[in-house]
Design a protein around this motif. Structure first.
Motif, PDB file in Angstrom:
ATOM      1  N   VAL A  11       3.537  10.174   5.392  1.00  0.00           N
ATOM      2  CA  VAL A  11       2.941   9.523   4.272  1.00  0.00           C
ATOM      3  C   VAL A  11       3.972   8.571   3.828  1.00  0.00           C
ATOM      4  O   VAL A  11       3.710   7.245   3.631  1.00  0.00           O
ATOM      5  N   ILE A  14       4.659   5.876   6.332  1.00  0.00           N
ATOM      6  CA  ILE A  14       3.253   5.135   6.486  1.00  0.00           C
ATOM      7  C   ILE A  14       3.319   3.905   5.192  1.00  0.00           C
ATOM      8  O   ILE A  14       3.259   2.689   5.206  1.00  0.00           O
ATOM      9  N   PHE A  15       3.670   4.332   4.018  1.00  0.00           N
ATOM     10  CA  PHE A  15       3.616   3.680   2.895  1.00  0.00           C
ATOM     11  C   PHE A  15       5.056   2.924   2.567  1.00  0.00           C
ATOM     12  O   PHE A  15       5.165   2.592   1.550  1.00  0.00           O
ATOM     13  N   TYR A  19       0.215  -3.161   3.723  1.00  0.00           N
ATOM     14  CA  TYR A  19      -1.181  -3.448   4.317  1.00  0.00           C
ATOM     15  C   TYR A  19      -2.164  -4.516   4.077  1.00  0.00           C
ATOM     16  O   TYR A  19      -2.409  -4.514   2.630  1.00  0.00           O
ATOM     17  N   ILE A  61      -4.861   6.109  11.675  1.00  0.00           N
ATOM     18  CA  ILE A  61      -4.908   4.761  11.029  1.00  0.00           C
ATOM     19  C   ILE A  61      -4.818   3.831  12.270  1.00  0.00           C
ATOM     20  O   ILE A  61      -3.734   3.988  13.094  1.00  0.00           O
ATOM     21  N   VAL A  72      -5.517  -3.564   8.870  1.00  0.00           N
ATOM     22  CA  VAL A  72      -6.021  -2.254   8.905  1.00  0.00           C
ATOM     23  C   VAL A  72      -7.477  -2.585   9.770  1.00  0.00           C
ATOM     24  O   VAL A  72      -8.374  -3.315   9.149  1.00  0.00           O
ATOM     25  N   GLN A  76      -8.961   2.488   6.636  1.00  0.00           N
ATOM     26  CA  GLN A  76      -8.987   2.147   5.146  1.00  0.00           C
ATOM     27  C   GLN A  76      -9.287   2.768   4.105  1.00  0.00           C
ATOM     28  O   GLN A  76      -8.664   3.056   3.020  1.00  0.00           O
ATOM     29  N   ARG A  78      -9.165   6.141   3.938  1.00  0.00           N
ATOM     30  CA  ARG A  78      -8.006   7.109   3.904  1.00  0.00           C
ATOM     31  C   ARG A  78      -6.902   6.645   3.252  1.00  0.00           C
ATOM     32  O   ARG A  78      -6.183   7.289   2.176  1.00  0.00           O
ATOM     33  N   LEU A  79      -6.418   5.435   3.533  1.00  0.00           N
ATOM     34  CA  LEU A  79      -5.328   4.672   2.981  1.00  0.00           C
ATOM     35  C   LEU A  79      -5.466   4.445   1.500  1.00  0.00           C
ATOM     36  O   LEU A  79      -4.463   5.106   0.529  1.00  0.00           O
ATOM     37  N   SER A  83      -3.572   6.668  -1.652  1.00  0.00           N
ATOM     38  CA  SER A  83      -3.061   5.601  -2.764  1.00  0.00           C
ATOM     39  C   SER A  83      -3.523   5.971  -4.091  1.00  0.00           C
ATOM     40  O   SER A  83      -2.501   6.322  -4.973  1.00  0.00           O
ATOM     41  N   CYS A 102       6.105   4.261  -2.488  1.00  0.00           N
ATOM     42  CA  CYS A 102       4.855   4.275  -1.670  1.00  0.00           C
ATOM     43  C   CYS A 102       3.701   3.305  -2.336  1.00  0.00           C
ATOM     44  O   CYS A 102       3.216   2.772  -1.689  1.00  0.00           O
ATOM     45  N   ILE A 119      -1.227  -2.230  -0.783  1.00  0.00           N
ATOM     46  CA  ILE A 119      -2.474  -2.319   0.027  1.00  0.00           C
ATOM     47  C   ILE A 119      -3.235  -3.453  -0.603  1.00  0.00           C
ATOM     48  O   ILE A 119      -3.354  -3.645  -1.944  1.00  0.00           O
TER      49      ILE A 119
END
Length: 180
Positions: A11, A14-15, A19, A61, A72, A76, A78-79, A83, A102, A119
């Motif tokens: 995570v 990813i962050f 995005y 993802i 994305v 989306q 899930r992200l 968050s 993050c 995001i």
């Protein structure tokens, strides 16, 4: 045409990116049940006393890169939900730098938090504003799914932390498991 590549990431990895949710995507739609399931799964995983080699799989993802931006295609919901969970945890501890990084974009030169979230939704203007209200400013007075799900995570974390009593090490463990 380039082949799809699967790259497992944490995570935290990813962050580390920003995005964009393109305008053709549907609005955020995870209901209470989806977020409760995510919380319960993560809680159960933490309570199972995982070793450092145990991993919790959050799902796929699908992204495409365009001009240095990550758009994305799938993941989306899930992200955004992750968050919201991270924001709720961050509000509880307020001192965990990895969580803050993050959630927010930091200035490369000064290292300061810009207050801009990682995001960005281009679905509809109202969606973009509602997401920013909750993630950037912690405003939860609306009747949106963003606010409702943030409050669900916040209350779940609050209840769990209160049940821990003086043992706050479990919260730190939860954060590290979530990020890694």
């Amino acid at each position: 045409m380039e082949a799809l590549q699967a790259t497992p990431q944490t995570v935290q990895e990813i962050f580390a990116r920003t995005y964009f949710i393109p305008e053709y995507q549907r609005p955020y739609s995870w209901e209470k049940e989806h977020c409760e399931k995510l919380w319960e799964d993560l809680y159960d995983f933490v309570e199972s006393q995982p070793t450092s080699s145990d991993k919790y799989f959050l799902g796929n993802i699908v992204l495409y890169e365009e001009d240095g931006n990550y758009c994305v295609v799938d993941g989306q919901q899930r992200l955004i939900s992750i968050s919201l969970l991270m924001r709720a945890v961050f509000e509880k501890v307020m001192t965990f730098d990895k969580l803050e990084r993050c959630l927010f974009i930091f200035d490369d030169e000064t290292g300061a938090n810009t207050g801009k979230i990682r995001i960005k939704s281009e679905v509809i203007e109202e969606e973009k504003e509602n997401l920013e209200k909750v993630l950037a400013r912690n405003e939860t007075d609306s009747d949106t799914l963003y606010a409702k799900n943030y409050i669900l995570f916040h209350n779940s974390i609050e209840q769990w932390v209160n049940s821990l009593g003086t043992d706050k090490a479990k919260l730190k463990q939860f954060i590290n498991i979530l990020l890694n």
